[in-house]
Design an enzyme around this catalytic site. Sequence first.
Site, PDB file in Angstrom:
ATOM      1  N   PHE A 133     -57.099 -28.037  17.075  1.00 45.66           N
ATOM      2  CA  PHE A 133     -56.636 -28.049  18.466  1.00 45.66           C
ATOM      3  C   PHE A 133     -57.826 -27.879  19.390  1.00 45.66           C
ATOM      4  O   PHE A 133     -58.595 -26.932  19.253  1.00 45.66           O
ATOM      5  CB  PHE A 133     -55.620 -26.925  18.724  1.00 45.66           C
ATOM      6  CG  PHE A 133     -55.088 -26.949  20.127  1.00 45.66           C
ATOM      7  CD1 PHE A 133     -54.091 -27.837  20.490  1.00 45.66           C
ATOM      8  CD2 PHE A 133     -55.616 -26.104  21.111  1.00 45.66           C
ATOM      9  CE1 PHE A 133     -53.609 -27.888  21.801  1.00 45.66           C
ATOM     10  CE2 PHE A 133     -55.142 -26.143  22.419  1.00 45.66           C
ATOM     11  CZ  PHE A 133     -54.138 -27.040  22.761  1.00 45.66           C
ATOM     12  N   ASP A 218     -65.951 -25.281  18.479  1.00 46.52           N
ATOM     13  CA  ASP A 218     -64.952 -24.890  19.477  1.00 46.52           C
ATOM     14  C   ASP A 218     -64.554 -23.449  19.183  1.00 46.52           C
ATOM     15  O   ASP A 218     -63.767 -23.164  18.279  1.00 46.52           O
ATOM     16  CB  ASP A 218     -63.739 -25.831  19.405  1.00 46.52           C
ATOM     17  CG  ASP A 218     -62.651 -25.446  20.415  1.00 46.52           C
ATOM     18  OD1 ASP A 218     -62.686 -24.304  20.919  1.00 46.52           O
ATOM     19  OD2 ASP A 218     -61.772 -26.286  20.677  1.00 46.52           O
ATOM     20  N   LYS A 247     -60.760 -18.722  26.857  1.00 46.56           N
ATOM     21  CA  LYS A 247     -59.807 -17.648  26.573  1.00 46.56           C
ATOM     22  C   LYS A 247     -60.336 -16.225  26.861  1.00 46.56           C
ATOM     23  O   LYS A 247     -60.295 -15.798  27.998  1.00 46.56           O
ATOM     24  CB  LYS A 247     -59.297 -17.778  25.140  1.00 46.56           C
ATOM     25  CG  LYS A 247     -58.372 -19.013  24.972  1.00 46.56           C
ATOM     26  CD  LYS A 247     -57.414 -18.898  23.805  1.00 46.56           C
ATOM     27  CE  LYS A 247     -56.306 -19.922  23.878  1.00 46.56           C
ATOM     28  NZ  LYS A 247     -56.618 -21.234  23.307  1.00 46.56           N
TER      29      LYS A 247
HETATM   30  C1  LIG Z   1     -56.668 -22.657  23.694  1.00 47.28           C
HETATM   31  C2  LIG Z   1     -57.651 -23.560  23.050  1.00 47.28           C
HETATM   32  C3  LIG Z   1     -58.148 -24.691  23.720  1.00 47.28           C
HETATM   33  C4  LIG Z   1     -57.657 -25.109  25.087  1.00 47.28           C
HETATM   34  O1  LIG Z   1     -57.899 -24.144  26.066  1.00 47.28           O
HETATM   35  P1  LIG Z   1     -57.112 -24.226  27.466  1.00 47.28           P
HETATM   36  O2  LIG Z   1     -57.743 -23.134  28.284  1.00 47.28           O
HETATM   37  O3  LIG Z   1     -55.665 -24.023  27.185  1.00 47.28           O
HETATM   38  O4  LIG Z   1     -57.375 -25.569  28.025  1.00 47.28           O
HETATM   39  C5  LIG Z   1     -59.091 -25.464  23.071  1.00 47.28           C
HETATM   40  N1  LIG Z   1     -59.545 -25.141  21.838  1.00 47.28           N
HETATM   41  C6  LIG Z   1     -59.093 -24.060  21.173  1.00 47.28           C
HETATM   42  C7  LIG Z   1     -59.642 -23.748  19.806  1.00 47.28           C
HETATM   43  C8  LIG Z   1     -58.118 -23.247  21.748  1.00 47.28           C
HETATM   44  O5  LIG Z   1     -57.652 -22.197  21.071  1.00 47.28           O
END
Ligand SMILES: *Cc1c(COP(=O)(O)O)cnc(C)c1O
Length: 392
Positions: A133, A218, A247
């Site tokens: 994701f 990421d 986050k």
């Molecule tokens: C939450 C998340 C995203 C997206 O972040 P948003 O602030 O919701 O756009 C991307 N990569 C990872 C691994 C995430 O946990």
Amino acid sequence: MSLRERFEAAFMPNYGVPPVALARGEGCTVWDADGNAYLDLIGGIAVSSLGHAHPALVEAVSRQVATIAHTSNLFLHEPEVLLAERLIGLLGGQGRVFFANSGTEANECAFKLALKHGKANGRTYFVAAENGFHGRTIGALSLTGKAAIRDQFGPFPVDVRFVPYGDADALKNAVTDECAAVFLEPTQGEAGVVPPPDGYFAAAREICTAAGALLVADEIQSAIGRTGHWFAHQHEGVLPDVLTLAKGLGGGLPIGACVGFGPAATIFAKGDHGSTFGGNPVSAAAALAVLDTIEADGLLEHVRTVGAEFAAGLAAVGHPLLGGVRGRGLWLALVLTADRSAQVQQAAQRAGFLVNALQPDAVRLAPPLIITSEQAAAFTAALPAILDEASA
Ligand SMILES: *Cc1c(COP(=O)(O)O)cnc(C)c1O
């Protein structure tokens, strides 16, 4: 009309209607609009690193909003410079930073860096992991390996090839000298807090270096203390070419960051990218307060200790619905033996705990980093009855 009914009438249906209306929070406790208290074990999806209404965050944000709240990127300001320097310091004194407002935007920045790197070197495709994701905007979504949220919005204007997560041989076969970049989470968050086999991230580093592809980590969910280290890639002692954060960095204020290392630090030239709000003074002040508090209060050590205790306690709960516990630090998934995570979430809520039904058979726990052993133990003690209720 209740707040939930008004929400349903006024909002697009993309979220459904969330089960609880939260009114306020303090520490690891939140209260709903009816005054019921809950122990917050999801922390706004691994965001509220210092819990709710933490004095350091309140002070930093209040002071900054009363001083100067916004400058745009036409002008620079001290909080963003301090924050960039601070992140570089935590990353061994290397790297250059771009600030965005969210995770998906941090990944858009990484994607544009990788596209530019690819175009300059005849590299035409990207590799990402199945079930990974990376966000909901079109660029980040094209890297997201989950058919349910991706397919109806495709095809995408970039060639992204997906490999099974954790399989170093599959990654090696997929990454040639025509690959521009590999995007990976050090542990897959949304897929269910799924760690790869030991050595996978180090293998990914070797594969990318050998092929000349950028390794993009990421760490939007995994960084800023969540696993008991500042960054999850530090568990394997591997430095990516590009790192994305969001986050937990702002502790609840919106901020994302993309950090480039080595040649990737200077791929962008003037005019290549930008954001009006990115790294605004209030979010930067909040992030500085988060980093300062994690350091001053020894929260990395705290996360390692409480996280290990919590995981061991949960794993020792003998119940037919509980198959095991995955994860590291304060980032755990209860793995169920049946698809009853929604029922577990509901039963936990009735018992005064907020958890997240992440996958049909996985419940995510990502509490504030300040959670105490006693608070974690209270959930562990309540879990058998919650699982009984969810099984019925
Ligand atoms: C939450 C998340 C995203 C997206 O972040 P948003 O602030 O919701 O756009 C991307 N990569 C990872 C691994 C995430 O946990």
